[in-house]
Design a protein around this motif. Structure first.
Motif, PDB file in Angstrom:
ATOM      1  N   GLY A 234       0.840  -0.946  -0.130  1.00 52.09           N
ATOM      2  CA  GLY A 234      -0.271  -0.283  -0.184  1.00 52.09           C
ATOM      3  C   GLY A 234       0.771   1.716   0.142  1.00 52.09           C
ATOM      4  O   GLY A 234       1.800   1.397  -1.098  1.00 52.09           O
ATOM      5  N   ARG A 235       0.714   2.148   0.858  1.00 51.76           N
ATOM      6  CA  ARG A 235       1.327   3.386   0.963  1.00 51.76           C
ATOM      7  C   ARG A 235       2.300   3.153   2.244  1.00 51.76           C
ATOM      8  O   ARG A 235       2.925   4.118   2.654  1.00 51.76           O
ATOM      9  N   HIS A 236       2.250   2.163   2.778  1.00 51.01           N
ATOM     10  CA  HIS A 236       3.560   2.304   3.836  1.00 51.01           C
ATOM     11  C   HIS A 236       4.523   1.186   3.116  1.00 51.01           C
ATOM     12  O   HIS A 236       4.893   0.376   2.378  1.00 51.01           O
ATOM     13  N   VAL A 237       6.270   1.173   4.185  1.00 55.75           N
ATOM     14  CA  VAL A 237       7.192   0.713   3.645  1.00 55.75           C
ATOM     15  C   VAL A 237       7.717   0.014   4.967  1.00 55.75           C
ATOM     16  O   VAL A 237       7.300   0.751   6.135  1.00 55.75           O
ATOM     17  N   VAL A 238       8.407  -1.101   4.479  1.00 54.97           N
ATOM     18  CA  VAL A 238       8.902  -1.886   6.481  1.00 54.97           C
ATOM     19  C   VAL A 238      11.023  -1.647   6.349  1.00 54.97           C
ATOM     20  O   VAL A 238      11.429  -1.449   4.758  1.00 54.97           O
ATOM     21  N   ASP A 239      11.880  -1.311   6.909  1.00 54.11           N
ATOM     22  CA  ASP A 239      13.310  -1.284   6.668  1.00 54.11           C
ATOM     23  C   ASP A 239      14.238  -2.425   7.541  1.00 54.11           C
ATOM     24  O   ASP A 239      12.952  -3.633   7.945  1.00 54.11           O
ATOM     25  N   ALA A 240      15.123  -2.743   7.425  1.00 50.21           N
ATOM     26  CA  ALA A 240      15.747  -4.317   7.380  1.00 50.21           C
ATOM     27  C   ALA A 240      15.867  -4.355   9.389  1.00 50.21           C
ATOM     28  O   ALA A 240      16.199  -5.300   9.150  1.00 50.21           O
ATOM     29  N   GLU A 241      15.698  -2.993   9.958  1.00 49.61           N
ATOM     30  CA  GLU A 241      15.411  -3.746  11.518  1.00 49.61           C
ATOM     31  C   GLU A 241      13.766  -3.633  11.725  1.00 49.61           C
ATOM     32  O   GLU A 241      13.686  -4.001  12.825  1.00 49.61           O
ATOM     33  N   GLY A 242      13.227  -3.504  10.814  1.00 47.33           N
ATOM     34  CA  GLY A 242      11.240  -3.295  10.752  1.00 47.33           C
ATOM     35  C   GLY A 242      11.034  -2.832  11.432  1.00 47.33           C
ATOM     36  O   GLY A 242       9.447  -3.093  11.427  1.00 47.33           O
ATOM     37  N   ASN A 243      11.386  -1.895  11.443  1.00 45.14           N
ATOM     38  CA  ASN A 243      10.085  -0.060  11.594  1.00 45.14           C
ATOM     39  C   ASN A 243       9.658  -0.086  10.066  1.00 45.14           C
ATOM     40  O   ASN A 243      10.438  -0.434   9.218  1.00 45.14           O
ATOM     41  N   ARG A 244       8.576   0.266  10.361  1.00 50.88           N
ATOM     42  CA  ARG A 244       7.566   0.195   9.490  1.00 50.88           C
ATOM     43  C   ARG A 244       7.213   2.215   9.371  1.00 50.88           C
ATOM     44  O   ARG A 244       6.928   2.592  10.267  1.00 50.88           O
TER      45      ARG A 244
END
Length: 432
Positions: free
Chosen positions: A34-44
């Motif tokens: 959707g309009r959300h992403v997640v980084d390599a350390e699990g932060n959304r």
């Protein structure tokens, strides 16, 4: 050492020092929905910058994913333009029709920089002149040629140039000597400057003027409607061609119109495009009338431009934009976002300007009385929004502008979510 810190160390060892990274502690984005992403350390994060306006529909769009998968499953992701490419032709037909340019043809490349290079080639060849006009505070790419029409010192890596460029006043009003004039007088002053530049700084046979309807890297500087119509009247007197750089303003992002230049009631001689068309896959191009497009007499091809994979994704993306009327959606959600930003600006004096159209909005930070730019505060806001789970961009000549260009599928709830984070982030940044 965390995932990001370890990757940053490797990045610095093998990539140029001039490749910029956001944040004191840069992040790697590894997934999205959707309009959300997640980084390599699990932060959304809620994404309000969309890979620099490029993930136009957002992430995990079934129609686009299916088009990509279908092309990959065919076993052919590349052929070159030495062969017919069905999706390239279908996409070109669609863009030519949408452009409004009579008898239009399309040439595909891989980026906005290449698209602007192609437009410079076409116009200088057609007019047999190496003279160009560009706008102050502009950005048209990072290649040797594109830098020669970039009127922003922070993005001009070399003073050497293959063309002779003269810069005229743009629609960035906050620091303009004409900023306090009403719209019609502001436009008239800029047009008078254009005429003076042509008469005093050129030999008269200028090839073209290239302009962004809303200046992207320049901090979403937005001229009054009708600005470029008045400019083009002067250009037409001298036979100067007009190129609209729609790399950031195309595909309905500005809400009111499908192309940014339409706000000014003119049809340009050529338009360049890229960014969101591939929803993340590399594609760009130029659309122009056949007489201009066919003015190149030497042989040419493009190895990767308009390849089967990118044009399959782009065709699916463009169909999605039109079928779901994302232009109207950008107009609606953009108006909500603009209203919210203006309310925030009333509470935060350091927000000295709010501007843009549709889902292409920005606010500038500085001293309320003197308007002195505050790049440090912009950096603080970036860190604060990241900490709260919102990704935004930065720009402007002084690096003091926060830019927002979310995917055009942004929901009304996400508008409110983003505004809440921005309000808190600004309040905290101004308090320190």
């Amino acid at each position: 050492m965390g995932e990001h810190a370890e990757l940053l160390t490797r990045h610095k060892a093998v990539l140029p020092s001039w490749v910029g990274l956001y944040y004191d502690e840069p992040i790697e984005i590894v997934s999205g929905d959707g309009r959300h992403v997640v980084d390599a350390e699990g932060n959304r994060y809620l994404d309000f910058f969309a890979g620099i306006l490029t993930n136009m529909l957002g992430y995990q769009i079934p129609e686009v994913n299916e088009a990509i998968k279908h092309q990959i499953d065919s076993g052919v992701v590349h052929t070159s333009t030495l062969y017919l490419i069905r999706k390239q032709i279908e996409l070109a037909e669609q863009i030519a029709d949408l452009s409004g340019i009579p008898d239009a043809k399309v040439f595909f490349v891989n980026s906005g920089t290449e698209a602007n290079e192609a437009a410079m080639l076409l116009t200088t060849q057609k007019r047999r002149s190496n003279q160009l006009l560009a706008l102050r505070n502009s950005y048209h790419g990072r290649s040797f040629g594109a830098m020669s029409v970039t009127g922003n010192r922070g993005w001009s890596a070399s003073s050497l140039t293959p063309v002779t460029t003269r810069y005229v006043h743009a629609g960035y009003r906050l620091r303009s000597p004409f900023k306090d004039l009403p719209d019609d007088e502001f436009i008239a002053a800029c047009v008078a400057d254009l005429r003076d530049v042509i008469q005093t700084q050129t030999s008269g046979d200028v090839a073209a003027m290239i302009a962004e309807p809303i200046q992207g890297v320049g901090g979403f500087a937005t001229p009054p409607d009708g600005f470029f119509r008045a400019m083009k009247e002067v250009l037409d007197e001298y036979g100067i061609l007009f190129v609209s750089d729609e790399v950031q303003t195309g595909w309905g992002r500005t809400g009111e119109h499908f192309w940014g230049i339409e706000a000014h009631g003119v049809v340009p001689d050529a338009m360049t495009f890229a960014k969101g068309l591939g929803n993340g896959l590399a594609i760009g191009g130029v659309v122009a009338g056949a007489d201009l497009m066919d003015s190149v007499t030497a042989q040419s091809i493009t190895t990767f431009g308009g390849n089967p994979l990118s044009t399959a994704a782009a065709k699916a993306t463009l169909d999605y934009v039109i079928d779901n009327d994302l232009q109207a959606h950008a107009h609606k959600t953009g108006a909500m976002l603009m209203d919210g930003l203006r309310r925030i600006a009333e509470e935060i004096p350091q927000v000295i300007d709010v501007r843009g159209k549709g889902l292409m909005l920005a606010f500038e930070l500085g001293a309320p009385q003197t308007l002195d730019p505050d790049a440090g505060m912009a950096s603080k806001v970036m860190e604060q929004t990241k900490r709260r789970g919102l990704l935004v961009g930065k720009g402007g000549l002084h690096g003091n502008v926060i830019r927002m260009a979310p995917p055009m599928t942004l929901s009304e709830d996400e508008v409110e979510e983003g505004l809440g984070i921005l309000a808190e982030s600004l309040a905290d940044s101004c308090a320190t």
